[in-house]
Design an enzyme around this catalytic site. Structure first.
Site, mmCIF file in Angstrom:
data_model
loop_
_atom_site.group_PDB
_atom_site.id
_atom_site.type_symbol
_atom_site.label_atom_id
_atom_site.label_comp_id
_atom_site.label_asym_id
_atom_site.label_seq_id
_atom_site.Cartn_x
_atom_site.Cartn_y
_atom_site.Cartn_z
ATOM 1 N N ALA A 21 45.273 28.572 39.120
ATOM 2 C CA ALA A 21 45.762 28.810 40.476
ATOM 3 C C ALA A 21 45.920 27.511 41.261
ATOM 4 C CB ALA A 21 44.801 29.738 41.203
ATOM 5 N N HIS A 69 45.019 26.459 48.522
ATOM 6 C CA HIS A 69 44.162 25.360 48.067
ATOM 7 C C HIS A 69 44.868 24.035 48.344
ATOM 8 C CE1 HIS A 69 41.998 28.461 45.869
ATOM 9 N NE2 HIS A 69 43.093 28.777 45.220
HETATM 10 N N1 NAI Z 1 41.161 29.180 36.505
HETATM 11 C C1 NAI Z 1 41.752 29.762 37.541
HETATM 12 O O1 NAI Z 1 42.610 29.162 38.200
HETATM 13 C C2 NAI Z 1 41.381 31.134 37.912
HETATM 14 C C3 NAI Z 1 40.439 31.822 37.206
HETATM 15 N N2 NAI Z 1 40.118 33.106 37.502
HETATM 16 C C4 NAI Z 1 39.063 33.761 36.718
HETATM 17 O O2 NAI Z 1 39.623 34.369 35.572
HETATM 18 C C5 NAI Z 1 38.810 35.496 35.191
HETATM 19 C C6 NAI Z 1 39.691 36.748 35.098
HETATM 20 O O3 NAI Z 1 40.301 36.983 36.357
HETATM 21 P P1 NAI Z 1 41.034 38.360 36.726
HETATM 22 O O4 NAI Z 1 41.919 38.785 35.612
HETATM 23 O O5 NAI Z 1 41.590 38.204 38.073
HETATM 24 O O6 NAI Z 1 39.767 39.340 36.801
HETATM 25 P P2 NAI Z 1 39.770 40.950 36.772
HETATM 26 O O7 NAI Z 1 38.481 41.338 37.404
HETATM 27 O O8 NAI Z 1 41.040 41.479 37.295
HETATM 28 O O9 NAI Z 1 39.709 41.235 35.212
HETATM 29 C C7 NAI Z 1 38.579 41.038 34.392
HETATM 30 C C8 NAI Z 1 38.617 42.106 33.329
HETATM 31 O O10 NAI Z 1 37.572 41.897 32.382
HETATM 32 C C9 NAI Z 1 37.138 43.164 31.977
HETATM 33 N N3 NAI Z 1 35.824 43.150 31.315
HETATM 34 C C10 NAI Z 1 34.595 43.298 31.864
HETATM 35 N N4 NAI Z 1 33.661 43.319 30.882
HETATM 36 C C11 NAI Z 1 34.321 43.198 29.697
HETATM 37 C C12 NAI Z 1 33.921 43.202 28.330
HETATM 38 N N5 NAI Z 1 32.644 43.310 27.973
HETATM 39 N N6 NAI Z 1 34.870 43.079 27.370
HETATM 40 C C13 NAI Z 1 36.171 42.959 27.702
HETATM 41 N N7 NAI Z 1 36.616 42.971 28.991
HETATM 42 C C14 NAI Z 1 35.700 43.084 29.967
HETATM 43 C C15 NAI Z 1 37.118 43.969 33.281
HETATM 44 O O11 NAI Z 1 37.103 45.352 33.010
HETATM 45 C C16 NAI Z 1 38.425 43.521 33.901
HETATM 46 O O12 NAI Z 1 39.507 44.354 33.503
HETATM 47 C C17 NAI Z 1 37.727 35.625 36.254
HETATM 48 O O13 NAI Z 1 36.534 34.998 35.848
HETATM 49 C C18 NAI Z 1 38.323 34.866 37.433
HETATM 50 O O14 NAI Z 1 37.346 34.363 38.312
HETATM 51 C C19 NAI Z 1 40.784 33.765 38.500
HETATM 52 C C20 NAI Z 1 41.741 33.121 39.240
HETATM 53 C C21 NAI Z 1 42.072 31.744 39.054
HETATM 54 O O1 OAA Z 2 43.404 32.452 42.538
HETATM 55 C C1 OAA Z 2 42.824 31.642 43.267
HETATM 56 O O2 OAA Z 2 43.157 31.392 44.432
HETATM 57 C C2 OAA Z 2 41.688 30.826 42.733
HETATM 58 C C3 OAA Z 2 40.604 31.582 42.154
HETATM 59 O O3 OAA Z 2 40.461 32.763 42.351
HETATM 60 C C4 OAA Z 2 39.661 30.847 41.323
HETATM 61 O O4 OAA Z 2 39.745 29.631 41.239
HETATM 62 O O5 OAA Z 2 38.819 31.491 40.711
#
Ligand code: NAI
Ligand code: OAA
Length: 274
Positions: free
Chosen positions: A128, A226
């Site tokens: 992001a 950000h």
């Molecule tokens: N690096 C970056 O820029 C960003 C990273 N993230 C991170 O990426 C990750 C995923 O984000 P989102 O898709 O938005 O989260 P989300 O909450 O929409 O999806 C996570 C999924 O993992 C599933 N899950 C939970 N336990 C599980 C298991 N044991 N086995 C398989 N699946 C399981 C949940 O049911 C859910 O569907 C989070 O940790 C989030 O903080 C989010 C936004 C930006």
């Molecule tokens: O999507 C965003 O704005 C950033 C975010 O959630 C993360 O870094 O985990």
């Protein structure tokens, strides 16, 4: 001249939330040349049956500990507490892991050693954020300081450990409120689902203890915003990204696109950017 197709890379996705589903759809429609979605892990396969059946090719559904049997590369897109369970089986076998929950790498630094010892690889996409190309380039020289200011709509912070531990009542926030100021390491702990970007920035630049972060809950913004400010011997730059939230209000829509762009780049005959 004959062309030599490279062997197809088999991909697994751990977590079918906002990020995982978007990447699954793109792989399924053939949006990444040279890669195919082989397997997924979901917390609740029954809940995702409709989604999986909407794909042209049904991937295998496996538990997290069995994904490595089906794929060369895993995309970690699950809650951060599962990072180790997802990544270790791949990198300990010389395979690759794309990590979205970058903040959790700070609690599991030995995964990098395990990858190194076994020829595996951990890849953190820009996600992001913005400007990690310039930050990694500047880090070849000397970076003096890195600062990041994050503003999100108030709802984006619900459930964050820092908010809960400090008894902050988000329902009463009616003007921009600075929730936190500190290092990227502290931000990653206090806001593990919000500040992966700060940790990614720190790993690209001067590390989690020297990268400084401010976090604002701001009822006047509709986008996850950000801004980064970098001062280095080679350049000074600041950049801002205003992300449209995805179906998960904590996560910007561009995050999944960043991972897809990375997958395409991994296979591309022409690669652009650091
Ligand atoms: N690096 C970056 O820029 C960003 C990273 N993230 C991170 O990426 C990750 C995923 O984000 P989102 O898709 O938005 O989260 P989300 O909450 O929409 O999806 C996570 C999924 O993992 C599933 N899950 C939970 N336990 C599980 C298991 N044991 N086995 C398989 N699946 C399981 C949940 O049911 C859910 O569907 C989070 O940790 C989030 O903080 C989010 C936004 C930006
Ligand atoms: O999507 C965003 O704005 C950033 C975010 O959630 C993360 O870094 O985990």
């Amino acid at each position: 001249m004959t062309t030599q197709p490279r062997p197809r890379r088999r991909v697994a996705i751990a977590g079918l939330g906002a990020i995982g589903k978007a990447i699954a759809r793109e792989l399924d429609r053939g949006g990444v040349d040279g890669m195919a979605l082989e397997a997924v892990a979901s917390a609740d396969p029954a809940k995702h049956r409709g989604f999986l059946q909407s794909l042209q090719t049904l991937p295998r559904v496996r538990t997290l500990d069995r994904l490595w049997e089906e794929a060369d590369l895993v995309i970690e897109a699950a809650p951060s507490r599962l990072l180790r369970e997802i990544v270790e089986p791949f990198v300990s076998r010389g395979k690759s892991a794309i990590v979205m929950s970058a903040a959790a790498l700070l609690d599991n630094p030995d995964l990098i050693d395990i990858a190194k010892a076994n020829g595996g690889q951990i890849i953190v996409p820009t996600g992001a954020l913005i400007g990690l190309d310039a930050v990694t380039a500047a880090a070849v020289g000397t970076i003096h300081s890195v600062r990041m200011i994050t503003r999100k709509p108030v709802d984006g912070f619900r459930g964050a450990p820092f908010v809960i531990d400090n008894g902050i009542d988000l329902d009463r926030v009616d003007a921009p409120l600075k929730l936190f100021e500190g290092t990227a390491r502290q931000a990653g702990k206090g806001f593990p689902a919000n500040l992966n970007v700060a940790v990614a920035l720190s790993l690209a630049g001067i590390g989690p203890d020297r990268t400084m972060v401010e976090i604002w809950a701001d009822p006047s913004v509709t986008r996850n915003t950000h801004r980064i400010e970098v001062d280095a011997d080679s350049a000074r730059f600041s950049m801002t990204i205003e992300n449209v939230p995805s179906e998960n209000p904590k996560t910007g829509m561009i995050t999944a696109l960043s991972a897809i762009a990375l997958l395409r780049k991994m296979e591309a005959p022409l690669q652009i950017g650091t």
